[in-house]
Design a protein around this motif. Sequence first.
Motif, PDB file in Angstrom:
ATOM      1  N   VAL A  97      -7.990 -16.752  15.566  1.00  0.00           N
ATOM      2  CA  VAL A  97      -7.865 -16.071  14.271  1.00  0.00           C
ATOM      3  C   VAL A  97      -7.988 -14.560  14.444  1.00  0.00           C
ATOM      4  O   VAL A  97      -7.314 -13.786  13.762  1.00  0.00           O
ATOM      5  N   TYR A  98      -8.862 -14.135  15.385  1.00  0.00           N
ATOM      6  CA  TYR A  98      -9.166 -12.716  15.510  1.00  0.00           C
ATOM      7  C   TYR A  98      -7.960 -11.935  16.034  1.00  0.00           C
ATOM      8  O   TYR A  98      -7.318 -12.326  17.002  1.00  0.00           O
ATOM      9  N   GLY A  99      -7.683 -10.847  15.329  1.00  0.00           N
ATOM     10  CA  GLY A  99      -6.510 -10.038  15.649  1.00  0.00           C
ATOM     11  C   GLY A  99      -5.245 -10.548  15.002  1.00  0.00           C
ATOM     12  O   GLY A  99      -4.235  -9.840  14.965  1.00  0.00           O
ATOM     13  N   GLU A 100      -5.295 -11.763  14.480  1.00  0.00           N
ATOM     14  CA  GLU A 100      -4.113 -12.380  13.885  1.00  0.00           C
ATOM     15  C   GLU A 100      -4.342 -12.779  12.434  1.00  0.00           C
ATOM     16  O   GLU A 100      -3.608 -13.604  11.899  1.00  0.00           O
ATOM     17  N   SER A 101      -5.369 -12.194  11.811  1.00  0.00           N
ATOM     18  CA  SER A 101      -5.683 -12.541  10.425  1.00  0.00           C
ATOM     19  C   SER A 101      -6.119 -11.293   9.661  1.00  0.00           C
ATOM     20  O   SER A 101      -6.552 -10.304  10.248  1.00  0.00           O
ATOM     21  N   ILE A 102      -6.009 -11.392   8.343  1.00  0.00           N
ATOM     22  CA  ILE A 102      -6.540 -10.339   7.478  1.00  0.00           C
ATOM     23  C   ILE A 102      -7.674 -10.916   6.645  1.00  0.00           C
ATOM     24  O   ILE A 102      -7.764 -12.135   6.456  1.00  0.00           O
ATOM     25  N   VAL A 103      -8.539 -10.015   6.176  1.00  0.00           N
ATOM     26  CA  VAL A 103      -9.612 -10.386   5.249  1.00  0.00           C
ATOM     27  C   VAL A 103      -9.320  -9.714   3.919  1.00  0.00           C
ATOM     28  O   VAL A 103      -9.027  -8.514   3.876  1.00  0.00           O
ATOM     29  N   GLU A 104      -9.384 -10.492   2.836  1.00  0.00           N
ATOM     30  CA  GLU A 104      -9.196  -9.943   1.493  1.00  0.00           C
ATOM     31  C   GLU A 104     -10.467 -10.106   0.688  1.00  0.00           C
ATOM     32  O   GLU A 104     -11.177 -11.119   0.824  1.00  0.00           O
ATOM     33  N   GLN A 105     -10.742  -9.134  -0.143  1.00  0.00           N
ATOM     34  CA  GLN A 105     -11.837  -9.283  -1.096  1.00  0.00           C
ATOM     35  C   GLN A 105     -11.477 -10.359  -2.097  1.00  0.00           C
ATOM     36  O   GLN A 105     -10.361 -10.405  -2.621  1.00  0.00           O
ATOM     37  N   GLY A 106     -12.412 -11.271  -2.369  1.00  0.00           N
ATOM     38  CA  GLY A 106     -12.183 -12.279  -3.409  1.00  0.00           C
ATOM     39  C   GLY A 106     -12.122 -11.620  -4.772  1.00  0.00           C
ATOM     40  O   GLY A 106     -12.891 -10.701  -5.059  1.00  0.00           O
ATOM     41  N   ILE A 107     -11.205 -12.070  -5.609  1.00  0.00           N
ATOM     42  CA  ILE A 107     -11.009 -11.487  -6.933  1.00  0.00           C
ATOM     43  C   ILE A 107     -11.405 -12.507  -7.997  1.00  0.00           C
ATOM     44  O   ILE A 107     -10.935 -13.644  -7.987  1.00  0.00           O
TER      45      ILE A 107
ATOM     46  N   ASP B 113       0.835  -1.205   0.000  1.00  0.00           N
ATOM     47  CA  ASP B 113       0.000   0.000   0.000  1.00  0.00           C
ATOM     48  C   ASP B 113       0.871   1.257   0.000  1.00  0.00           C
ATOM     49  O   ASP B 113       0.607   2.220  -0.731  1.00  0.00           O
ATOM     50  N   ASP B 114       1.919   1.246   0.834  1.00  0.00           N
ATOM     51  CA  ASP B 114       2.807   2.406   0.924  1.00  0.00           C
ATOM     52  C   ASP B 114       3.519   2.676  -0.402  1.00  0.00           C
ATOM     53  O   ASP B 114       3.816   3.834  -0.732  1.00  0.00           O
ATOM     54  N   LEU B 115       3.785   1.607  -1.154  1.00  0.00           N
ATOM     55  CA  LEU B 115       4.469   1.753  -2.442  1.00  0.00           C
ATOM     56  C   LEU B 115       3.497   2.047  -3.585  1.00  0.00           C
ATOM     57  O   LEU B 115       3.920   2.234  -4.724  1.00  0.00           O
ATOM     58  N   GLY B 116       2.210   2.068  -3.280  1.00  0.00           N
ATOM     59  CA  GLY B 116       1.209   2.345  -4.307  1.00  0.00           C
ATOM     60  C   GLY B 116       1.032   1.212  -5.292  1.00  0.00           C
ATOM     61  O   GLY B 116       0.638   1.434  -6.444  1.00  0.00           O
ATOM     62  N   LEU B 117       1.293  -0.031  -4.842  1.00  0.00           N
ATOM     63  CA  LEU B 117       1.161  -1.202  -5.710  1.00  0.00           C
ATOM     64  C   LEU B 117      -0.159  -1.908  -5.423  1.00  0.00           C
ATOM     65  O   LEU B 117      -0.519  -2.127  -4.257  1.00  0.00           O
ATOM     66  N   ALA B 118      -0.862  -2.283  -6.468  1.00  0.00           N
ATOM     67  CA  ALA B 118      -2.223  -2.801  -6.334  1.00  0.00           C
ATOM     68  C   ALA B 118      -2.259  -4.195  -5.721  1.00  0.00           C
ATOM     69  O   ALA B 118      -1.484  -5.082  -6.102  1.00  0.00           O
ATOM     70  N   THR B 119      -3.177  -4.379  -4.775  1.00  0.00           N
ATOM     71  CA  THR B 119      -3.480  -5.689  -4.206  1.00  0.00           C
ATOM     72  C   THR B 119      -4.998  -5.789  -4.083  1.00  0.00           C
ATOM     73  O   THR B 119      -5.721  -4.814  -4.296  1.00  0.00           O
ATOM     74  N   ALA B 120      -5.474  -6.970  -3.698  1.00  0.00           N
ATOM     75  CA  ALA B 120      -6.895  -7.092  -3.359  1.00  0.00           C
ATOM     76  C   ALA B 120      -7.179  -6.226  -2.142  1.00  0.00           C
ATOM     77  O   ALA B 120      -6.382  -6.186  -1.200  1.00  0.00           O
ATOM     78  N   PRO B 121      -8.311  -5.496  -2.107  1.00  0.00           N
ATOM     79  CA  PRO B 121      -8.666  -4.729  -0.908  1.00  0.00           C
ATOM     80  C   PRO B 121      -8.681  -5.640   0.319  1.00  0.00           C
ATOM     81  O   PRO B 121      -9.100  -6.799   0.242  1.00  0.00           O
ATOM     82  N   TRP B 122      -8.246  -5.086   1.466  1.00  0.00           N
ATOM     83  CA  TRP B 122      -8.075  -5.925   2.655  1.00  0.00           C
ATOM     84  C   TRP B 122      -8.298  -5.109   3.922  1.00  0.00           C
ATOM     85  O   TRP B 122      -8.307  -3.883   3.905  1.00  0.00           O
TER      86      TRP B 122
ATOM     87  N   ILE C 286     -18.378  -7.884   7.150  1.00  0.00           N
ATOM     88  CA  ILE C 286     -17.407  -8.121   6.079  1.00  0.00           C
ATOM     89  C   ILE C 286     -18.020  -7.865   4.705  1.00  0.00           C
ATOM     90  O   ILE C 286     -17.431  -7.194   3.855  1.00  0.00           O
ATOM     91  N   PHE C 287     -19.232  -8.386   4.508  1.00  0.00           N
ATOM     92  CA  PHE C 287     -19.805  -8.343   3.159  1.00  0.00           C
ATOM     93  C   PHE C 287     -20.460  -7.002   2.841  1.00  0.00           C
ATOM     94  O   PHE C 287     -20.879  -6.776   1.707  1.00  0.00           O
ATOM     95  N   THR C 288     -20.527  -6.108   3.811  1.00  0.00           N
ATOM     96  CA  THR C 288     -20.924  -4.741   3.485  1.00  0.00           C
ATOM     97  C   THR C 288     -19.722  -3.937   3.018  1.00  0.00           C
ATOM     98  O   THR C 288     -19.862  -2.915   2.348  1.00  0.00           O
ATOM     99  N   THR C 289     -18.532  -4.416   3.379  1.00  0.00           N
ATOM    100  CA  THR C 289     -17.292  -3.748   2.965  1.00  0.00           C
ATOM    101  C   THR C 289     -16.778  -4.302   1.645  1.00  0.00           C
ATOM    102  O   THR C 289     -16.330  -3.558   0.774  1.00  0.00           O
ATOM    103  N   PHE C 290     -16.870  -5.629   1.519  1.00  0.00           N
ATOM    104  CA  PHE C 290     -16.306  -6.293   0.354  1.00  0.00           C
ATOM    105  C   PHE C 290     -17.419  -6.898  -0.510  1.00  0.00           C
ATOM    106  O   PHE C 290     -18.592  -6.727  -0.261  1.00  0.00           O
ATOM    107  N   SER C 291     -16.995  -7.651  -1.510  1.00  0.00           N
ATOM    108  CA  SER C 291     -17.945  -8.295  -2.418  1.00  0.00           C
ATOM    109  C   SER C 291     -18.538  -9.533  -1.764  1.00  0.00           C
ATOM    110  O   SER C 291     -18.396  -9.740  -0.556  1.00  0.00           O
TER     111      SER C 291
END
Length: 354
Positions: free
Chosen positions: A146-156, A88-97, A109-114
């Motif tokens: 898992v909570y606090g120790e995981s990330i959620v990514e939007q499915g692509i 993110d800091d480098l401005g390189l694209a990833t799945a939203p997370w 989660i599903f109000t934020t992502f797909s």
Amino acid sequence: MKPVCVLGNGQLGRMLRQAGEPLGIAVYPVGLDAKPETVPYQESIITAEIERWPETALTKKLAEQETFVNRDIFPCLADRMRQKKLLDDLGLATAPWLLLENAEQCAEIFTTFSQFVIIKRRVGGYDGRGQWRLRQGEQCSLPQDVYGESIVEQGINFSAEVSLIGARSSKGKLVFYPLTDNLHEEGILRISVVRPQLNEKLQQKAETMLSTIMEKLNYIGVMAMECFIDGDNLLINELAPRVHNSGHWTQNGASISQFELHLRAILDLPLPKLVVNSPSVMVNLIGIPINPAWSSLPLVHLHWYEKEVRAGRKLGHLNLTDPDVKRLSGVLTKLAPLLPNEYQRSLSWAIQKL
């Protein structure tokens, strides 16, 4: 020539050792349970085949060594949240997370992502382990830790998965292999296909992205960047600060393998232009015993890791390369009856890719 100690003694360490032999480089893959006095770490360049390791008497000693190349980069890239923040800091694209902090977030989660998300542990977990795929309406029942120790990514909904493997020297020289097409099944890489000079525009975009990352980190050695192709865009999925499964085809399909290239980079040896003239295919051998009939086919190079056969375990791989696509496809067709049913889809995919 200085010797090289590899933290980890799995198949990647084994193949680094094999790559060092023709060059007269002594490579020592080191198990995590080894005793410090049995390892020549004080006079060696140190590298790793794994991103994360437990703290032991040996790893403490290695972590103190200034010759541990990329020592301070491993903790950053081993943590998926820190890795995402870097991109993110480098401005390189990833799945939203976002960081999954508590169970209450699951409802939002599903109000934020797909309608499709992937939950990944920040550290550990690979080949599909430590990951959960959820669709809207499915119950979000996850282990409490898992909570606090995981990330959620939007499915692509990507059109293809590719990886780029490159290397950087201490002087900043960069070299890259062609983009590799990859097919994963149940989170494990099943097969890779390389067609040199297929998409110059996409190749250049990927090289610019990986160059930006390696230069920002002052990284030395081989790094792999896994990406999704989404329309005309490349989205970075994950980075691996080491030699990588999707680069195994380079052992037989390139002028210099990824393993030799990594040794060259960390030892300040020349990094010449990489020559790849022919299409290549790499087939992972997962959870199946060795079959001598594989080696009866022309073009097939067997790399076996001599590990105990277990379901879901990477036990070896097959490399095939040839300038004649028709001949290469023909050998893949002959290989199909020699592999279990779960390989038939991936072999057909590879033939279509060629």
